[in-house]
Motif scaffolding. Structure first.
Motif, PDB file in Angstrom:
ATOM      1  N   ASN A 153       7.386  18.243 -36.615  1.00  0.00           N
ATOM      2  CA  ASN A 153       8.130  17.155 -35.979  1.00  0.00           C
ATOM      3  C   ASN A 153       9.533  17.602 -35.578  1.00  0.00           C
ATOM      4  N   ALA A 154       9.655  18.849 -35.142  1.00  0.00           N
ATOM      5  CA  ALA A 154      10.957  19.364 -34.717  1.00  0.00           C
ATOM      6  C   ALA A 154      11.485  18.567 -33.527  1.00  0.00           C
ATOM      7  N   GLU A 155      12.794  18.319 -33.526  1.00  0.00           N
ATOM      8  CA  GLU A 155      13.427  17.581 -32.433  1.00  0.00           C
ATOM      9  C   GLU A 155      14.096  18.562 -31.483  1.00  0.00           C
ATOM     10  N   ASP A 156      14.016  18.291 -30.197  1.00  0.00           N
ATOM     11  CA  ASP A 156      14.734  19.111 -29.224  1.00  0.00           C
ATOM     12  C   ASP A 156      16.233  18.917 -29.404  1.00  0.00           C
ATOM     13  N   TYR A 157      16.967  20.013 -29.461  1.00  0.00           N
ATOM     14  CA  TYR A 157      18.424  19.949 -29.550  1.00  0.00           C
ATOM     15  C   TYR A 157      18.976  19.485 -28.208  1.00  0.00           C
ATOM     16  N   GLN A 158      19.877  18.504 -28.218  1.00  0.00           N
ATOM     17  CA  GLN A 158      20.406  17.939 -26.981  1.00  0.00           C
ATOM     18  C   GLN A 158      21.931  17.955 -26.942  1.00  0.00           C
ATOM     19  N   GLY A 159      22.526  18.838 -27.722  1.00  0.00           N
ATOM     20  CA  GLY A 159      23.981  18.861 -27.793  1.00  0.00           C
ATOM     21  C   GLY A 159      24.607  19.942 -26.931  1.00  0.00           C
ATOM     22  N   PRO A 160      25.919  20.152 -27.094  1.00  0.00           N
ATOM     23  CA  PRO A 160      26.651  21.173 -26.333  1.00  0.00           C
ATOM     24  C   PRO A 160      26.152  22.578 -26.678  1.00  0.00           C
ATOM     25  N   ARG A 161      26.584  23.545 -25.885  1.00  0.00           N
ATOM     26  CA  ARG A 161      26.177  24.928 -26.135  1.00  0.00           C
ATOM     27  C   ARG A 161      27.388  25.839 -26.277  1.00  0.00           C
ATOM     28  N   GLU A 162      28.442  25.270 -26.798  1.00  0.00           N
ATOM     29  CA  GLU A 162      29.587  26.089 -27.196  1.00  0.00           C
ATOM     30  C   GLU A 162      29.813  25.880 -28.688  1.00  0.00           C
ATOM     31  N   ALA A 163      30.492  26.806 -29.329  1.00  0.00           N
ATOM     32  CA  ALA A 163      30.506  26.920 -30.787  1.00  0.00           C
ATOM     33  C   ALA A 163      30.901  25.625 -31.498  1.00  0.00           C
ATOM     34  N   GLN A 164      32.072  25.077 -31.163  1.00  0.00           N
ATOM     35  CA  GLN A 164      32.542  23.891 -31.874  1.00  0.00           C
ATOM     36  C   GLN A 164      31.625  22.711 -31.624  1.00  0.00           C
ATOM     37  N   GLY A 165      31.137  22.596 -30.384  1.00  0.00           N
ATOM     38  CA  GLY A 165      30.229  21.501 -30.052  1.00  0.00           C
ATOM     39  C   GLY A 165      28.924  21.582 -30.828  1.00  0.00           C
ATOM     40  N   ILE A 166      28.394  22.798 -30.976  1.00  0.00           N
ATOM     41  CA  ILE A 166      27.157  22.982 -31.757  1.00  0.00           C
ATOM     42  C   ILE A 166      27.388  22.575 -33.203  1.00  0.00           C
ATOM     43  N   ALA A 167      28.512  23.037 -33.746  1.00  0.00           N
ATOM     44  CA  ALA A 167      28.823  22.718 -35.146  1.00  0.00           C
ATOM     45  C   ALA A 167      28.988  21.214 -35.344  1.00  0.00           C
ATOM     46  N   ASP A 168      29.733  20.566 -34.451  1.00  0.00           N
ATOM     47  CA  ASP A 168      29.951  19.116 -34.561  1.00  0.00           C
ATOM     48  C   ASP A 168      28.625  18.370 -34.478  1.00  0.00           C
ATOM     49  N   TYR A 169      27.799  18.776 -33.549  1.00  0.00           N
ATOM     50  CA  TYR A 169      26.501  18.107 -33.349  1.00  0.00           C
ATOM     51  C   TYR A 169      25.656  18.200 -34.620  1.00  0.00           C
ATOM     52  N   MET A 170      25.599  19.380 -35.211  1.00  0.00           N
ATOM     53  CA  MET A 170      24.761  19.565 -36.391  1.00  0.00           C
ATOM     54  C   MET A 170      25.340  18.859 -37.613  1.00  0.00           C
ATOM     55  N   ILE A 171      26.661  18.778 -37.693  1.00  0.00           N
ATOM     56  CA  ILE A 171      27.266  18.028 -38.800  1.00  0.00           C
ATOM     57  C   ILE A 171      26.851  16.558 -38.712  1.00  0.00           C
ATOM     58  N   LYS A 172      26.859  16.016 -37.486  1.00  0.00           N
ATOM     59  CA  LYS A 172      26.419  14.625 -37.309  1.00  0.00           C
ATOM     60  C   LYS A 172      24.964  14.455 -37.721  1.00  0.00           C
ATOM     61  N   GLN A 173      24.139  15.465 -37.416  1.00  0.00           N
ATOM     62  CA  GLN A 173      22.720  15.375 -37.775  1.00  0.00           C
ATOM     63  C   GLN A 173      22.517  15.401 -39.287  1.00  0.00           C
ATOM     64  N   SER A 174      23.459  15.989 -40.007  1.00  0.00           N
ATOM     65  CA  SER A 174      23.315  16.121 -41.459  1.00  0.00           C
ATOM     66  C   SER A 174      23.725  14.859 -42.210  1.00  0.00           C
ATOM     67  N   LEU A 175      24.414  13.986 -41.517  1.00  0.00           N
ATOM     68  CA  LEU A 175      24.961  12.804 -42.182  1.00  0.00           C
ATOM     69  C   LEU A 175      24.076  11.589 -41.925  1.00  0.00           C
ATOM     70  N   PRO A 176      24.191  10.569 -42.770  1.00  0.00           N
ATOM     71  CA  PRO A 176      23.509   9.305 -42.456  1.00  0.00           C
ATOM     72  C   PRO A 176      24.073   8.754 -41.150  1.00  0.00           C
ATOM     73  N   ALA A 177      23.282   7.951 -40.459  1.00  0.00           N
ATOM     74  CA  ALA A 177      23.760   7.386 -39.200  1.00  0.00           C
ATOM     75  C   ALA A 177      25.080   6.646 -39.421  1.00  0.00           C
ATOM     76  N   VAL A 178      25.189   5.929 -40.537  1.00  0.00           N
ATOM     77  CA  VAL A 178      26.428   5.234 -40.904  1.00  0.00           C
ATOM     78  C   VAL A 178      26.890   5.763 -42.255  1.00  0.00           C
ATOM     79  N   GLN A 179      28.130   6.240 -42.300  1.00  0.00           N
ATOM     80  CA  GLN A 179      28.686   6.735 -43.564  1.00  0.00           C
ATOM     81  C   GLN A 179      29.495   5.629 -44.241  1.00  0.00           C
ATOM     82  N   LEU A 180      29.460   5.637 -45.557  1.00  0.00           N
ATOM     83  CA  LEU A 180      30.108   4.587 -46.341  1.00  0.00           C
ATOM     84  C   LEU A 180      31.142   5.190 -47.284  1.00  0.00           C
ATOM     85  N   PRO A 181      32.311   5.541 -46.773  1.00  0.00           N
ATOM     86  CA  PRO A 181      33.341   6.099 -47.668  1.00  0.00           C
ATOM     87  C   PRO A 181      33.748   5.074 -48.721  1.00  0.00           C
ATOM     88  N   THR A 182      34.036   5.564 -49.919  1.00  0.00           N
ATOM     89  CA  THR A 182      34.343   4.663 -51.041  1.00  0.00           C
ATOM     90  C   THR A 182      35.817   4.645 -51.416  1.00  0.00           C
TER      91      THR A 182
END
Length: 547
Positions: free
Chosen positions: A126-155
């Motif tokens: 069930n691999a998803e096609d990557y649809q983000g930027p193709r420059e270093a910071q953009g790739i990193a930012d995109y993957m960080i978002k993928q690692s987090l819950p859709a909504v984060q709940l800071p305490t």
């Protein structure tokens, strides 16, 4: 019609071409730097690596691929950025060389290079096609978002401040509501683009000092740009807010007051419901000299107009799409996408570029309906052209006048001069026009690339053939009759049948065709008789001369 699709396809093409030219498809190395954090995967370690790592971005590549060579260095940098981030244990970047691992690439149905897949929890099926930027910071930012819950709940305030300091893109905050299904749904849809945070009532009170210009007592939503907390924008929550309204708010407010359009940002501008103002510049100094003024103007018209810069060295050809001269720079224009109207500051009057004051007055006049759009049109056909051509030539200056004659069925060919299929169709279209000459059916054509005309139909390719039936239903947006699209074989007989079946007047082209043929035959007989009589007269004269 959604005209922006045509113009943005041109811009998108330019963006894609420039992305190749900027670093060259042969630059770089497709294989990641061996000293980087990119992991090389093979059929031997592929499955085990995915099982051990919850989130993996996997690049399927070929060493000879030019686009892979462009991506390689950026991919390596992105892996190192992630390695040094707090998300190191969650996200990994990997590569598979498809020239060595053919079976593995075939299993994943890789059809082009590079192909990037996001794989979660070892589930490569069930691999998803990557649809983000193709420059270093953009790739990193995109993957960080993928690692987090859709909504984060800071305490805590400290946790929240740490999270937002990492942001390089706008982020969205829900304040005051413990449960918010609308926010959750929107976050699920836009998680690839933005980070979403939900703050309870207690934490909302604590973050007040971060947003001094915002009233946080009432529940609502904030759009915040990185390092611009004081300029956060709030949408108050009430019963009228639904998913669509929140999405519209986000789409409008995440666009910067004045930013550049490039391959990473252009869809954000093009999918916004607002008109776009372009500042085409030749040098960074030209852009920098006016940036503060355009940011101020962007704030003034926030929610009404997006203002963006375009580097004319890279995207100069897009100037023609907005009916401006690409040779006179810098310039400023507005494209009202919904109806494809284009407005520009007179380039002849300001050959060195308009000042901030001139631009502000121009924008004020635009919103006060004091400007006339720039209409791209070919010249009107001359009387000689009209008499000599069977096909009625449409240009922007006569288009509405002819189409507004609702007493006739009007069959129009929308074409592009470079289109091979259009050139092939041209003789048949002439023959069709000859059949319906002097009837209540008009056979017309228009060069759709050189004339700004309204079409109540989404043209996606050329030629597009539309029949406007006599006394047909009028499209409210364009004021033109709603057309019927021809989708059959592009043959004379098919056109004749279509006009009779779909036209309101039910004109029988077969009858006209026979009548035309009979007239041609009569004309030929008459010409032959006249030629024969002329020959006989000459012979008789010759005989008398001999006498």
């Amino acid at each position: 019609m959604q005209f922006w699709k045509l113009s943005t396809k041109v811009l998108a093409t330019l963006l894609a071409v420039v992305s190749v030219q900027a670093s060259g498809p042969s630059d770089g190395d497709a294989i990641a730097d061996p000293n980087s954090a990119v992991v090389k995967l093979t059929s031997d370690n592929f499955a085990s690596f995915l099982e051990e790592n919850p989130l993996v971005l996997t690049e399927f590549f070929a060493p000879w691929c030019g686009y892979c060579k462009m991506l390689g260095p950026e991919y390596s940098k992105a892996a190192d950025i992630l390695k040094d981030s707090p998300h190191n244990d969650k996200i990994k970047l990997a590569q598979i060389d498809c020239t060595e691992e053919e079976a593995l690439c075939m299993e994943h149905e890789i059809k082009g290079y590079p192909s990037l897949k996001v794989i979660r929890d070892g589930n490569n099926k069930n691999a998803e096609d990557y649809q983000g930027p193709r420059e270093a910071q953009g790739i990193a930012d995109y993957m960080i978002k993928q690692s987090l819950p859709a909504v984060q709940l800071p305490t805590s305030l400290e946790e929240f401040e740490t999270l937002i300091k990492e942001q390089t893109q706008p982020f969205i905050i829900s304040i005051g509501d413990e449960i918010n299904e609308i926010f959750d749904k929107v976050a699920g849809q836009k998680r690839k683009d933005y980070s979403f945070y939900k703050l309870g009532k207690d934490l909302t009170k604590q973050v007040g000092k971060l947003f001094p210009s915002i009233d946080l007592k009432k529940a609502g939503y904030l759009v915040v740009h990185p390092n611009q907390l004081a300029d956060a924008i709030k949408l108050d929550s009430d019963k009228s807010i639904d998913v669509d309204k929140l999405l519209e708010f986000i789409n409008v407010e995440t666009v910067p007051y004045f930013g550049d359009i490039d391959r990473n940002t252009y869809m954000k501008y093009m999918t916004s419901p607002l008109p776009i103002a372009y500042y085409f510049y030749k040098t960074p100094e030209q852009k920098e000299a006016i940036s503060k003024d355009l940011i101020k103007l962007g704030k003034k018209y926030r929610g009404k107009l997006n203002i963006a810069g375009l580097d004319a060295n890279l995207y100069g050809r897009h100037a023609e799409t907005v009916n401006m001269d690409p040779e006179i720079l810098p310039f400023f224009s507005i494209h009202h996408i919904n109806d494809n109207k284009k407005y520009g500051i007179n380039q002849t009057e300001y050959p060195e570029g308009p000042s901030a004051e001139v631009i502000e007055k121009f924008v004020d006049d635009y919103f006060n309906d004091k400007l006339k759009p720039i209409i791209k049109s070919e010249p009107l056909p001359t009387e000689e052209e009209i008499k000599s051509q069977q096909v009625t030539k449409l240009v922007a200056h006569n288009y509405n006048e002819i189409l507004n004659d609702s007493s006739k069925d009007i069959f129009v060919k929308y074409y592009a001069p470079w289109c091979g299929h259009c050139k092939k169709l041209a003789p048949t279209w002439e023959e069709l026009a000859e059949i319906y000459n002097d009837s209540n059916v008009v056979i017309a054509d228009v060069d759709h690339t050189n004339n700004d005309v309204d079409v109540p139909y989404e043209i996606q390719g050329y030629p597009t053939l539309l029949l406007f039936p006599a006394n047909g239903e009028v499209d409210e947006k364009t004021g033109i009759r709603k057309p019927i699209v021809f989708e059959g074989q592009r043959e004379l007989g098919s056109f004749v049948d279509f006009i009779k079946d779909k036209g309101s007047l039910k004109v029988d082209g077969v009858v006209l065709q026979k009548r035309l043929q009979e007239e041609k035959e009569k004309k030929e007989v008459k010409e032959e008789t006249e030629e024969k009589e002329e020959t006989e007269e000459k012979e008789e004269v010759a005989d008398h001369d001999e006498l």
